[in-house]
Motif scaffolding. Structure first.
Motif, PDB file in Angstrom:
ATOM      1  N   MET A 110     -11.359   5.700   5.361  1.00  0.00           N
ATOM      2  CA  MET A 110     -12.400   5.216   4.454  1.00  0.00           C
ATOM      3  C   MET A 110     -13.519   6.241   4.268  1.00  0.00           C
ATOM      4  N   SER A 155       2.726   1.577  -3.405  1.00  0.00           N
ATOM      5  CA  SER A 155       1.813   1.940  -4.496  1.00  0.00           C
ATOM      6  C   SER A 155       1.293   3.364  -4.342  1.00  0.00           C
ATOM      7  N   LEU A 202     -12.106   9.178   1.988  1.00  0.00           N
ATOM      8  CA  LEU A 202     -11.696   8.760   0.649  1.00  0.00           C
ATOM      9  C   LEU A 202     -12.665   9.233  -0.441  1.00  0.00           C
ATOM     10  N   GLY A 241      -3.440   1.567  -9.241  1.00  0.00           N
ATOM     11  CA  GLY A 241      -4.622   1.853  -8.419  1.00  0.00           C
ATOM     12  C   GLY A 241      -5.326   0.588  -7.964  1.00  0.00           C
ATOM     13  N   GLY A 242      -5.474  -0.371  -8.861  1.00  0.00           N
ATOM     14  CA  GLY A 242      -6.092  -1.650  -8.498  1.00  0.00           C
ATOM     15  C   GLY A 242      -5.263  -2.408  -7.478  1.00  0.00           C
ATOM     16  N   HIS A 281      -3.281  -1.071  -5.311  1.00  0.00           N
ATOM     17  CA  HIS A 281      -3.416  -0.346  -4.042  1.00  0.00           C
ATOM     18  C   HIS A 281      -4.729  -0.713  -3.351  1.00  0.00           C
ATOM     19  N   ARG A 282      -5.819  -0.680  -4.107  1.00  0.00           N
ATOM     20  CA  ARG A 282      -7.130  -0.993  -3.518  1.00  0.00           C
ATOM     21  C   ARG A 282      -7.197  -2.432  -3.012  1.00  0.00           C
ATOM     22  N   TRP A 283      -6.757  -3.397  -3.829  1.00  0.00           N
ATOM     23  CA  TRP A 283      -6.876  -4.801  -3.449  1.00  0.00           C
ATOM     24  C   TRP A 283      -5.917  -5.182  -2.333  1.00  0.00           C
ATOM     25  N   SER A 284      -4.721  -4.609  -2.327  1.00  0.00           N
ATOM     26  CA  SER A 284      -3.808  -4.919  -1.214  1.00  0.00           C
ATOM     27  C   SER A 284      -4.380  -4.376   0.093  1.00  0.00           C
ATOM     28  N   GLY A 285      -5.042  -3.228   0.035  1.00  0.00           N
ATOM     29  CA  GLY A 285      -5.684  -2.674   1.228  1.00  0.00           C
ATOM     30  C   GLY A 285      -6.861  -3.511   1.694  1.00  0.00           C
ATOM     31  N   ARG A 286      -7.666  -3.955   0.760  1.00  0.00           N
ATOM     32  CA  ARG A 286      -8.818  -4.794   1.121  1.00  0.00           C
ATOM     33  C   ARG A 286      -8.374  -6.093   1.783  1.00  0.00           C
ATOM     34  N   GLN A 332       0.828  -1.207   0.000  1.00  0.00           N
ATOM     35  CA  GLN A 332       0.000   0.000   0.000  1.00  0.00           C
ATOM     36  C   GLN A 332       0.863   1.259   0.000  1.00  0.00           C
TER      37      GLN A 332
END
Length: 178
Positions: A135, A65, A138, A83-84, A86-91, A62
Motif C-alpha cells: 500500500m 485481474s 502503490l 482496475g475497479g 482489482h481495487r474493490w476485490s482487494g478492499r 486480485q
C-alpha cells in the motif's frame, strides 16, 4: 543501491515495523480464548475460516485481474472495469481479513506449540507487513517496476499460506460447515 531501490527503504521499514509490532503484541498479550463471533456461524473459528476463505477467493480475483491488467494473459485485453474490480476485490478482501487477524491476535496470540501454528503466526504478521509495504509503494513515483508485483505476490502467497494453515486445517478436521 540505486535511487529507485532506495525509494523502497521507508515502505520496507514501516512494513517490517508493522509485522514486528503484531508479533510482539501477539506474543506478549495473554490469549483470551474468546474472539470474533458472528451471527450465523457455529463458532468464532468457523466465522474466521469462512471470512478467510472469502478473502482468498477475492485474492484470486486480485491475481487474475492483475495478470490481465499487466498484459500477462495472452490474447486478453483488459476491459475498462478491470482496475475497479482489482481495487474493490482487494478492499473487500482486506475487510474480510481484518476481523480474522483481530480474532487470532486477541483470542490466540502468537503461538509456537507446533509447526502449523508457528507458520500461521509468522505468516499472519508477515501478511500485514507485506500488505503495508504494498500500500505504501502503490502511490510512490520512481519505484522499480518489479516492486509492486513482488509485493502483491508476497501478500497473495502469505494469505494462501495463512488459509492453508488455519481455515483449510479447520475445515479438514471439523468438516465443512457454517
Amino acid at each position: 543501491m540505486t535511487a529507485k531501490a532506495a525509494r523502497l527503504a521507508v515502505p520496507a521499514a514501516v512494513g517490517a515495523a508493522v509485522a514486528l509490532t503484531l508479533g510482539v503484541y501477539g506474543k506478549l498479550h495473554g490469549p483470551t480464548g474468546v474472539g470474533v463471533s458472528l451471527a450465523g456461524f457455529s463458532s468464532g473459528f468457523a466465522a474466521k475460516s469462512w471470512l478467510a476463505t472469502g478473502a482468498v477467493v477475492l485474492a484470486l480475483v486480485q491475481l487474475a485481474s492483475a495478470l490481465v491488467m499487466y498484459g500477462k494473459v495472452p490474447g486478453v485485453r483488459a476491459p475498462s472495469w478491470t482496475g475497479g474490480l482489482h481495487r474493490w476485490s482487494g478492499r473487500i478482501a482486506f475487510l474480510l481479513a481484518t476481523p480474522v487477524a483481530v480474532h487470532c491476535l486477541y483470542a490466540a496470540g502468537f503461538q509456537t506449540y507446533d509447526l502449523r501454528t508457528t507458520v500461521h503466526s509468522i505468516m499472519g504478521c508477515f501478511f500485514f507487513g507485506a500488505f503495508t509495504v504494498k500500500m505504501l509503494i502503490l502511490p510512490r513515483k520512481g519505484v522499480p517496476g518489479w516492486a509492486l508485483p513482488l509485493a502483491g505476490g508476497l501478500v497473495f502467497t502469505a494469505l494462501v499460506v495463512l488459509w492453508f494453515s488455519s481455515a483449510f486445517w479447520f475445515f479438514s478436521t471439523t468438516g465443512v460447515a457454517l
